[in-house]
Design a protein around this motif. Structure first.
Motif, mmCIF file in Angstrom:
data_model
loop_
_atom_site.group_PDB
_atom_site.id
_atom_site.type_symbol
_atom_site.label_atom_id
_atom_site.label_comp_id
_atom_site.label_asym_id
_atom_site.label_seq_id
_atom_site.Cartn_x
_atom_site.Cartn_y
_atom_site.Cartn_z
ATOM 1 N N GLU A 318 36.384 -64.814 25.279
ATOM 2 C CA GLU A 318 37.121 -63.741 24.604
ATOM 3 C C GLU A 318 37.368 -64.037 23.116
ATOM 4 O O GLU A 318 37.201 -63.153 22.274
ATOM 5 N N ARG A 321 34.065 -63.459 21.458
ATOM 6 C CA ARG A 321 33.769 -62.021 21.405
ATOM 7 C C ARG A 321 34.640 -61.329 20.352
ATOM 8 O O ARG A 321 34.167 -60.462 19.601
ATOM 9 N N TRP A 322 35.937 -61.716 20.287
ATOM 10 C CA TRP A 322 36.815 -61.102 19.282
ATOM 11 C C TRP A 322 36.353 -61.437 17.874
ATOM 12 O O TRP A 322 36.336 -60.570 16.996
ATOM 13 N N TYR A 324 33.308 -62.171 17.015
ATOM 14 C CA TYR A 324 32.066 -61.447 16.749
ATOM 15 C C TYR A 324 32.331 -59.983 16.426
ATOM 16 O O TYR A 324 31.740 -59.426 15.497
ATOM 17 N N ARG A 325 33.240 -59.344 17.199
ATOM 18 C CA ARG A 325 33.499 -57.919 16.976
ATOM 19 C C ARG A 325 34.339 -57.662 15.723
ATOM 20 O O ARG A 325 34.042 -56.730 14.967
ATOM 21 N N ARG A 326 35.394 -58.483 15.520
ATOM 22 C CA ARG A 326 36.359 -58.203 14.465
ATOM 23 C C ARG A 326 36.002 -58.834 13.126
ATOM 24 O O ARG A 326 36.465 -58.346 12.087
ATOM 25 N N THR A 329 30.856 -58.842 12.858
ATOM 26 C CA THR A 329 30.206 -57.524 12.786
ATOM 27 C C THR A 329 30.555 -56.774 11.501
ATOM 28 O O THR A 329 29.653 -56.267 10.810
ATOM 29 N N PRO A 330 31.823 -56.671 11.087
ATOM 30 C CA PRO A 330 32.096 -56.012 9.786
ATOM 31 C C PRO A 330 31.447 -56.736 8.611
ATOM 32 O O PRO A 330 30.924 -56.095 7.688
ATOM 33 N N HIS A 333 27.794 -55.874 8.669
ATOM 34 C CA HIS A 333 27.556 -54.506 8.200
ATOM 35 C C HIS A 333 27.718 -54.413 6.692
ATOM 36 O O HIS A 333 26.932 -53.723 6.010
#
Length: 409
Positions: A318, A321-322, A324-326, A329-330, A333
């Motif tokens: 977790e 994953r957090w 990577y997502r938070r 990933t931004p 991008h």
């Protein structure tokens, strides 16, 4: 809790209970309930042994089952992550090292060399041998056959002459001599037969009265009484020996029965059978306890594994994953929108401009080459079309005009 089910099967069964069962489209006839076989009544010894044995076996089996499940998970992970890719790599390496070189050697070396050798063998061996057979051996063989037929005809004529001479000699010389010799031999045979019959009669009379009659008298009055007496004595001796052996056997039987069989039977009936029954009950209970303990240990191992998996997920998965997502990933991008896409657009613009410049330079070189060729050799003549009697333009055909050679004006 049903301990007979596998842990996974039990969890799936518990999940399936919350689902609404589908209504059957066709109603089936009710089936009679299955008849369970009546269980044999258990004794107090089995009931007294069962619970302590199951507790002890459960305490001993739980670590073994957890270790077994850990080894199974480790083995599956190693198989999926290491052994299977390593096996595929070794398989590819084996093909690259052993199979493909031999295939290439066979396809690009052995087959062309074999084809070339076959062609050379056909040209250097088969064609000369066929020519030799057709042009040399066949005429020579025909000549030898013609000579052999002529020689055979001469030999047949000579053989027919010799056969005719031998036939005359047999018919007019050997046949009368053979008849005379046969008549003489028949006379001698009759005389010798008469002499043999007389001699056989005399010898048979002498043998009968000098050998057969005394031998029959000796057997009837001497050998037969002596043989009967010897047989009677042998029968009595056999009866005496059998009686003695039977008495000794009966005595040994009762001795062995009293000293060996009865103690062994008492030991089996009063000692070994009860001990065996107790051991059978203990063994059955231990076996059943092992089965129940193994299944309970499976449930415990499944619960521990799920707890460790949940703990690992909350501790490692977790957070990653957090992040990577938070975070990643931004940032990715932003880097893609601010750096990579403008760089890609600039690279595409440069490539497009370079392609256009190269196309313009190629067109200029082509035009210059055409002008230089025109300056040296002049303008090329336009191609002239041959007159085939067809209309030159797109003229419509009418009834008054024709383009064929027969009806042309």
């Amino acid at each position: 809790m049903d301990l007979e089910k596998h842990p996974r099967e039990g969890s799936e069964a518990r999940v399936d209970l919350h689902k609404r069962p589908a209504e059957p489209s066709v109603r089936r006839a009710p089936q009679p309930p299955a008849l369970h076989e009546p269980q044999a009544p258990e004794g107090c010894l089995a009931v007294a042994i069962r619970i302590p044995v199951r507790i002890v076996v459960l305490v001993l089996v739980v670590p073994v089952r957890m270790l077994w499940d850990a080894l199974v998970v480790t083995g599956r992970f190693l198989n999926d992550a290491l052994l299977r890719p390593l096996g595929r790599a070794l398989l590819w390496l084996g093909r690259a090292v052993f199979v493909w070189p031999f295939v290439g050697l066979w396809r690009y070396v052995v087959v062309p060399v074999g084809t070339a050798l076959g062609w050379l063998g056909n040209v250097l061996v088969v064609v000369p041998l066929v020519w030799l057979y057709r042009s040399v051996l066949t005429p020579v063989g025909h000549a030898i056959a013609w000579v052999a037929r002529g020689f055979g005809a001469g030999l047949g004529w000579v053989a027919r002459g010799v056969g005719a001479a031998l036939g005359w000699v047999y018919a007019y010389l050997l046949t009368p001599v053979g008849h005379a010799v046969t008549w003489v031999l028949k006379g001698l045979g009759a005389v010798l037969a008469a002499l043999g019959i007389g001699v056989w009669t005399v010898v048979s009379w002498l043998v009968r009265y000098l050998v057969v009659v005394p031998a029959v008298w000796l057997y009837t009055w001497v050998l037969a009484p002596v043989g009967r007496a010897v047989a009677w004595c042998g029968t009595g001796l056999v009866w005496l020996v059998s009686t003695a052996v039977t008495g000794i056997g009966v005595a040994l039987y009762w001795i062995a029965r009293i000293l060996l069989v009865l103690p062994a039977l008492a030991l089996w009936r009063w000692v070994l059978t009860p001990v065996g029954r107790v051991l059978a009950v203990v063994g059955r209970e231990v076996w059943d306890a092992l089965g129940h303990a193994w299944r309970i240990a499976g449930h415990i191992s499944l619960a521990v594994g799920r707890f460790l998996g949940t703990l690992l997920r909350w501790i490692f998965v977790e957070p990653v994953r957090w992040v990577y997502r938070r975070v990643l990933t931004p940032v990715g991008h932003a880097v893609r929108d601010t750096v990579l896409r403008p760089a890609a657009e600039a690279a595409r613009s440069v490539r497009r401009a370079t392609r256009q410049a190269v196309a313009a330079a190629r067109e200029s070189v082509r035009q210059a080459r055409a002008d230089f060729r025109r300056m040296l050799f002049g303008e090329p003549r336009p191609p002239q079309l041959a007159d085939r009697g067809e209309p030159s333009g797109r003229e419509a055909r009418t009834l008054g005009s024709s383009t064929t050679a027969l009806t042309k004006d």
